[in-house]
Enzyme design. Sequence first.
Site, short mmCIF file in Angstrom:
data_model
loop_
_atom_site.label_atom_id
_atom_site.label_comp_id
_atom_site.label_asym_id
_atom_site.label_seq_id
_atom_site.Cartn_x
_atom_site.Cartn_y
_atom_site.Cartn_z
N LYS A 150 0.85 -1.19 0.00
CA LYS A 150 0.00 0.00 0.00
C LYS A 150 0.88 1.23 0.00
O LYS A 150 1.91 1.28 0.67
CB LYS A 150 -0.90 0.03 1.24
CG LYS A 150 -2.10 0.95 1.09
CD LYS A 150 -3.08 0.38 0.10
CE LYS A 150 -4.13 1.38 -0.34
NZ LYS A 150 -4.99 0.80 -1.39
N GLY A 256 -23.36 4.98 -1.80
CA GLY A 256 -22.31 5.51 -2.65
C GLY A 256 -22.59 5.17 -4.09
O GLY A 256 -22.90 4.02 -4.44
N GLY A 258 -20.62 6.08 -7.44
CA GLY A 258 -19.57 6.64 -8.29
C GLY A 258 -19.34 5.73 -9.48
O GLY A 258 -20.26 5.05 -9.95
N ASN A 259 -18.11 5.71 -9.98
CA ASN A 259 -17.81 4.93 -11.19
C ASN A 259 -18.11 3.44 -11.03
O ASN A 259 -18.77 2.83 -11.87
CB ASN A 259 -16.33 5.11 -11.57
CG ASN A 259 -16.06 6.47 -12.18
OD1 ASN A 259 -16.92 7.02 -12.86
ND2 ASN A 259 -14.88 7.00 -11.96
N VAL A 260 -17.60 2.84 -9.94
CA VAL A 260 -17.81 1.40 -9.73
C VAL A 260 -19.30 1.10 -9.58
O VAL A 260 -19.82 0.16 -10.19
CB VAL A 260 -17.03 0.89 -8.50
CG1 VAL A 260 -17.38 -0.56 -8.20
CG2 VAL A 260 -15.53 1.03 -8.73
#
Length: 453
Positions: A150, A256, A258-260
């Site tokens: 990460k 949520g 968004g794109n996904v």
Amino acid sequence: IMLATSLRKSTLFSNKHYFKLINKYSISLKSNPEKFKKFLKENCDGKGYFVFDEESNAYKTSHPLLKEIGEEIQNDIDFSKHEGIFFEVGRTSNSLFSAYVCNTKRGQACGGIRYWKYNTLGEMVNDGLRLSQGMGRKSALAGLWWGGGKGIINQHTDHPLNRGSNERTKMFNEYGEFLTNLKGCYVGAEDVGLIPKDSQDVFKKTRFQTCIPESIGGSGNPSKATAKGVVCAMEAAVDFIKNGDTLEDKVISMQGFGNVSSFMARYLLEKNVRKIKAYDINTHQSLLDEFKDDDRFEFTEIKNGDNTPLHEECDIVAPNALGGTINEETIKNIQAKIVCGAANNQLRNNSDNELLEEKGITFIPDFVGNRMGIVNCANEQYGYIDNDPLIERHFGRDYSNSVFNIVQSLLERSKKENITNIEAACKIADEYCEEGHPLYPHRSKVIMDGLVD
């Protein structure tokens, strides 16, 4: 950077000078990132490291004053003998960069770079520990030969740098230089706070970056593949609960959008769900336009902190925003029988899985369901084929490590061993993590040892 042992022995670094530094800086995981950054700049040429030594069962640190922080890290609930943690302050951006390496027996550490604001060094490190371990497990469950990694850049102002600004470009260029200096022990990707151009800006200064734009030979935005993987996980869950059941006629509530989430909605509608109830704190009109003529889809804009989407009467709740929303408080009012979404670290604590099970709710761990982002980009160096079988097999039922099969395996193991779903998923993943890379096991560990010797 000199090793702590040599610093303590050096005549230039007397005990008197050591205690003066202690009194001046008094740094710990409770310190704010700016204080830690100042310490690195004034004492360590802007760099610092913690590299785990198996023999002493402790971290080697780049400065004596970091030793206590190393001990704090080892006492962190998310510590799992993370092999290395590296910090650097950007030369001109003055940003605090970090990279986290966890269990690289299967291969080099790989995972997304997150651009986020943290109030303390501990918050930043805790995120790095937790997310790098999750990335290792995610890759292992997918059958990838990668370890857990990460990257984190602390957002040191109240607002992120404007997208496309010269300052933002410089910051990501410098993060690329940071990765180059780590010599490949950690390979970056795209995560929260980044856009494809940011990955490209990192890539300009290093070869150790994935999720780069398609225009320069990368895999591009992984949202579509991630969404399809989450829907496959939902299918596996409903089938396990009731053999042969499908997503047809189900109601899904999304926290949520968004794109996904927009790709998820598309796939779910193709599966003939009865209703999708989507919620977000922002109205992304360009994403919503696709669904304006489909009465099976409805969108509601909500305020930050509003948990309505979690408490809807529905079959499946999909947490698709930030993590930690499934917790002791929100679980009380969840009506769905399945929780399965795209967000990372959906549970605030792993013990929250027990609370879900007490209510008869099946939880699909995020590192099982949302893994397709890393699958999509991790092996960019092998090139691309239309409808690539190395990608498509994850969406089917023939490949032993497909999303569907792994979800069913963990649910079966949870039932058989009377453990929570997240415990079962971790057990399966950790077993895979012990399988060494067929050519270069522990490659990152070897690189890190070379960095500090």
